[in-house]
Design a protein around this motif. Structure first.
Motif, PDB file in Angstrom:
ATOM      1  N   UNK A  60       0.849  -1.188   0.000  1.00 31.73           N
ATOM      2  CA  UNK A  60       0.000   0.000   0.000  1.00 31.73           C
ATOM      3  C   UNK A  60       0.879   1.230   0.000  1.00 31.73           C
ATOM      4  N   UNK A  61       0.501   2.236  -0.771  1.00 27.18           N
ATOM      5  CA  UNK A  61       1.295   3.453  -0.873  1.00 27.18           C
ATOM      6  C   UNK A  61       0.393   4.659  -1.125  1.00 27.18           C
ATOM      7  N   UNK A  62       0.888   5.808  -0.748  1.00 30.60           N
ATOM      8  CA  UNK A  62       0.185   7.054  -1.019  1.00 30.60           C
ATOM      9  C   UNK A  62       0.623   7.692  -2.318  1.00 30.60           C
ATOM     10  N   UNK A  63       1.437   6.997  -3.098  1.00 28.30           N
ATOM     11  CA  UNK A  63       1.955   7.530  -4.357  1.00 28.30           C
ATOM     12  C   UNK A  63       1.505   6.669  -5.534  1.00 28.30           C
ATOM     13  N   UNK A  64       0.748   7.266  -6.444  1.00 25.62           N
ATOM     14  CA  UNK A  64       0.333   6.549  -7.651  1.00 25.62           C
ATOM     15  C   UNK A  64       1.545   6.206  -8.509  1.00 25.62           C
ATOM     16  N   UNK A  65       2.494   7.133  -8.562  1.00 22.92           N
ATOM     17  CA  UNK A  65       3.704   6.912  -9.349  1.00 22.92           C
ATOM     18  C   UNK A  65       4.489   5.716  -8.817  1.00 22.92           C
ATOM     19  N   UNK A  66       4.563   5.611  -7.509  1.00 21.56           N
ATOM     20  CA  UNK A  66       5.319   4.518  -6.903  1.00 21.56           C
ATOM     21  C   UNK A  66       4.726   3.162  -7.254  1.00 21.56           C
ATOM     22  N   UNK A  67       3.399   3.098  -7.279  1.00 18.94           N
ATOM     23  CA  UNK A  67       2.760   1.824  -7.625  1.00 18.94           C
ATOM     24  C   UNK A  67       3.130   1.413  -9.049  1.00 18.94           C
ATOM     25  N   UNK A  68       3.152   2.367  -9.969  1.00 18.50           N
ATOM     26  CA  UNK A  68       3.469   2.036 -11.362  1.00 18.50           C
ATOM     27  C   UNK A  68       4.913   1.587 -11.533  1.00 18.50           C
ATOM     28  N   UNK A  69       5.766   1.906 -10.581  1.00 17.08           N
ATOM     29  CA  UNK A  69       7.170   1.513 -10.660  1.00 17.08           C
ATOM     30  C   UNK A  69       7.419   0.089 -10.168  1.00 17.08           C
ATOM     31  N   UNK A  70       6.383  -0.535  -9.578  1.00 17.97           N
ATOM     32  CA  UNK A  70       6.559  -1.895  -9.063  1.00 17.97           C
ATOM     33  C   UNK A  70       6.830  -2.855 -10.223  1.00 17.97           C
ATOM     34  N   UNK A  71       7.905  -3.587 -10.138  1.00 20.38           N
ATOM     35  CA  UNK A  71       8.306  -4.441 -11.250  1.00 20.38           C
ATOM     36  C   UNK A  71       7.502  -5.714 -11.407  1.00 20.38           C
ATOM     37  N   UNK A  72       6.849  -6.174 -10.323  1.00 15.58           N
ATOM     38  CA  UNK A  72       6.155  -7.461 -10.424  1.00 15.58           C
ATOM     39  C   UNK A  72       4.658  -7.311 -10.647  1.00 15.58           C
ATOM     40  N   UNK A  73       4.194  -6.116 -10.989  1.00 13.39           N
ATOM     41  CA  UNK A  73       2.781  -5.923 -11.319  1.00 13.39           C
ATOM     42  C   UNK A  73       2.552  -6.159 -12.809  1.00 13.39           C
ATOM     43  N   UNK A  74       1.543  -6.955 -13.127  1.00 10.89           N
ATOM     44  CA  UNK A  74       1.191  -7.182 -14.533  1.00 10.89           C
ATOM     45  C   UNK A  74       0.256  -6.109 -15.064  1.00 10.89           C
ATOM     46  N   UNK A  75      -0.616  -5.598 -14.218  1.00 13.98           N
ATOM     47  CA  UNK A  75      -1.594  -4.630 -14.684  1.00 13.98           C
ATOM     48  C   UNK A  75      -2.165  -3.817 -13.547  1.00 13.98           C
ATOM     49  N   UNK A  76      -2.996  -2.830 -13.914  1.00 14.46           N
ATOM     50  CA  UNK A  76      -3.625  -1.977 -12.917  1.00 14.46           C
ATOM     51  C   UNK A  76      -5.092  -1.765 -13.269  1.00 14.46           C
ATOM     52  N   UNK A  77      -5.856  -1.504 -12.230  1.00 14.34           N
ATOM     53  CA  UNK A  77      -7.239  -1.053 -12.379  1.00 14.34           C
ATOM     54  C   UNK A  77      -7.275   0.399 -11.938  1.00 14.34           C
ATOM     55  N   UNK A  78      -7.846   1.275 -12.778  1.00  9.72           N
ATOM     56  CA  UNK A  78      -7.864   2.704 -12.485  1.00  9.72           C
ATOM     57  C   UNK A  78      -9.235   3.095 -11.948  1.00  9.72           C
TER      58      UNK A  78
END
Length: 337
Positions: A60-78
């Motif tokens: 969990x993070x307060x930064x949207x940018x930080x989440x997108x930098x996670x290397x093991x994420x395949x996708x996101x829901x906006x």
């Protein structure tokens, strides 16, 4: 990542902690083995933290940018506010993430063109709009009925989608014009997607009107009609003022069919019925097993990420174009009360 059955499991993150995140992604994920929600971000960290605790989300993070930098994420829901959908969809795609973005994907043609340019790259990840009714079989069944000609020609379609707002939309994006506020932007997309599947979106004439007398000049009740070259008329009434209703009525040469309460599967696993609506025939023509729209949508997104299902982006661009034309027509024929 793969599970014990050697099937791909996609790790998803959530951008935003708006109310839609729970029914649209967090609850459905309990029923979809192909995905795992592993991260959530929100500018107001405490909101994301509460959801992370409730749904056992490890990051969990307060930064949207930080989440997108996670290397093991395949996708996101906006699940951000409407005016942020396109911006963060582009950022996520450029970060190498598949994207499921809550509707509307874009608010106007300029945003759609920005997304088009990103998606024109063959290396771009997958992109899908969260228009959940599109992933239920009742629409294809109804299309087959129309195509069969078994009840004669289809000459009229009447749709009403009304969700009374009262005071609960005060300060909400639905009450702010710049954020895609108004009844037609919020609800009319379901009508357009339905027509697109059933009969296409190539009308010969467009009519629309509204008083635009809601908060911030938003449309609180909106009427639209499409006329087709073959004589078919499709009408829709969307409203934040009238009592709740979500129904399609189709007038054939030999019968009238209705799809009553077609929003019901957003609340859980419920049946959808296609029924005759004649004085001497109120029988059920088709009945579908209980389904949840959002579970269907999440399963479909997993198939889109894997390449088993097409993105259908051309259909999205077409809907956005017709929606813009309808809104422009209503602005020209504003109803003054």
């Amino acid at each position: 990542m793969k599970n014990g059955c050697d099937r791909p499991v996609y790790k998803l993150g959530i951008l935003g902690s708006s109310n839609i995140a729970v029914p649209a992604i967090l609850e459905p994920a309990r029923f979809v083995e192909k995905v795992q929600i592993t991260a959530i971000a929100n500018r107001t960290l405490v909101k994301a933290a509460k959801l992370a605790e409730a749904y056992q989300i490890p990051y969990v993070t307060g930064s949207l940018e930080e989440l997108l930098e996670l290397g093991d994420l395949d996708g996101v829901y906006i699940a951000l506010s409407n005016e942020l959908h396109t911006e963060w969809a582009i950022r996520a795609l450029n970060a190498g993430k598949h994207v499921l973005v809550e509707k509307p994907m874009c608010l106007h043609a300029q945003e759609a063109e920005r997304l088009r340019l990103v998606k024109d790259s063959s290396a771009a990840p997958k992109l899908a709009e969260g228009l959940m009714i599109a992933y239920h079989p009742w629409q294809q069944a109804l299309k087959s009925i129309v195509g069969s000609g078994q009840f004669g020609p289809l000459h009229r379609i009447r749709t009403r989608i009304s969700v009374p707002a009262k005071d609960r939309y005060a300060g909400n994006y639905r009450s702010v014009k710049a954020k895609g506020g108004g009844a037609f932007t919020d609800l009319g997309c379901y009508w357009l997607q339905f027509l697109q599947t059933l009969v296409g979106l190539q009308p010969s004439e467009i009519k629309a009107q509204s008083a635009f007398d809601g908060p911030d000049g938003c449309d609180w009740t909106f009427q639209a009609a499409l006329q087709y070259k073959n004589g078919l008329e499709a009408e829709c009434l969307t409203s934040f003022e009238l009592p709740f209703r979500a129904s399609h009525t189709l007038y054939f040469g030999q019968t009238v069919l209705t799809v009553p309460d077609f929003f019901r599967p957003v609340k859980g696993f419920y049946k959808i019925k296609i029924r005759h609506d004649l004085p001497d025939n109120r029988s059920t023509l088709c009945e579908f097993e209980p389904m949840n729209y959002y579970v269907n949508q999440l399963n479909a997104f997993a198939e889109i990420m894997s390449g088993q299902r097409a993105e259908m982006l051309e259909a999205t661009w077409e809907r956005l174009n017709i929606q813009s034309l309808i809104m422009a027509e209503a602005q020209q024929h504003r109803v003054y009360l």
